[in-house]
Design a protein around this motif. Sequence first.
Motif, PDB file in Angstrom:
ATOM      1  N   SER A  80       0.868  -1.183   0.000  1.00 17.49           N
ATOM      2  CA  SER A  80       0.000   0.000   0.000  1.00 17.49           C
ATOM      3  C   SER A  80       0.903   1.229   0.000  1.00 17.49           C
ATOM      4  O   SER A  80       1.961   1.231   0.635  1.00 17.49           O
ATOM      5  CB  SER A  80      -0.946   0.013   1.201  1.00 17.49           C
ATOM      6  N   VAL A  81       0.480   2.231  -0.744  1.00 22.86           N
ATOM      7  CA  VAL A  81       1.283   3.441  -0.933  1.00 22.86           C
ATOM      8  C   VAL A  81       0.442   4.656  -0.583  1.00 22.86           C
ATOM      9  O   VAL A  81      -0.712   4.760  -0.995  1.00 22.86           O
ATOM     10  CB  VAL A  81       1.769   3.554  -2.399  1.00 22.86           C
ATOM     11  N   GLU A  82       1.045   5.566   0.160  1.00 19.51           N
ATOM     12  CA  GLU A  82       0.412   6.852   0.457  1.00 19.51           C
ATOM     13  C   GLU A  82       1.360   7.956   0.007  1.00 19.51           C
ATOM     14  O   GLU A  82       2.516   8.003   0.442  1.00 19.51           O
ATOM     15  CB  GLU A  82       0.167   7.012   1.957  1.00 19.51           C
ATOM     16  N   ALA A  83       0.878   8.808  -0.890  1.00 21.21           N
ATOM     17  CA  ALA A  83       1.670   9.977  -1.276  1.00 21.21           C
ATOM     18  C   ALA A  83       1.644  10.953  -0.110  1.00 21.21           C
ATOM     19  O   ALA A  83       0.617  11.137   0.548  1.00 21.21           O
ATOM     20  CB  ALA A  83       1.087  10.623  -2.522  1.00 21.21           C
ATOM     21  N   LEU A  84       2.784  11.575   0.163  1.00 15.69           N
ATOM     22  CA  LEU A  84       2.895  12.503   1.290  1.00 15.69           C
ATOM     23  C   LEU A  84       3.075  13.928   0.780  1.00 15.69           C
ATOM     24  O   LEU A  84       3.795  14.156  -0.193  1.00 15.69           O
ATOM     25  CB  LEU A  84       4.086  12.121   2.168  1.00 15.69           C
ATOM     26  N   ALA A  85       2.427  14.846   1.441  1.00 15.48           N
ATOM     27  CA  ALA A  85       2.571  16.266   1.128  1.00 15.48           C
ATOM     28  C   ALA A  85       3.023  16.986   2.396  1.00 15.48           C
ATOM     29  O   ALA A  85       2.598  16.647   3.501  1.00 15.48           O
ATOM     30  CB  ALA A  85       1.249  16.847   0.643  1.00 15.48           C
ATOM     31  N   THR A  86       3.877  17.961   2.238  1.00 11.97           N
ATOM     32  CA  THR A  86       4.389  18.702   3.385  1.00 11.97           C
ATOM     33  C   THR A  86       3.255  19.491   4.038  1.00 11.97           C
ATOM     34  O   THR A  86       2.491  20.182   3.368  1.00 11.97           O
ATOM     35  CB  THR A  86       5.502  19.666   2.939  1.00 11.97           C
TER      36      THR A  86
END
Length: 93
Positions: A80-86
């Motif tokens: 499972s992948v979660e894109a991260l944003a600052t």
Amino acid sequence: MEFLVRTENLLPPDTPDDTREQLRKAERERAVELRQAGILKRLWRVPGRNATIGLYEAEDPAALHDALTSLPLWKWMDVSVEALATHPQEQKR
């Protein structure tokens, strides 16, 4: 882009020990290459499971996909992948 990647190894239990060890060795070698390329930033084990949590950095989701599918154990992984944003509080002023 940064991504939080959770993986669980689902290699069948009846996999011969020598095959299992060859795959683990190849997996470690590929992880070192991804670290040297700056793609794999951090890696944690999940206690009690054959699972990891990794912090990856890639140009875009397609580049991350290419990196993950290059792992020798890829076809036996649940990923499972979660894109991260600052977060705004983390941005430098």
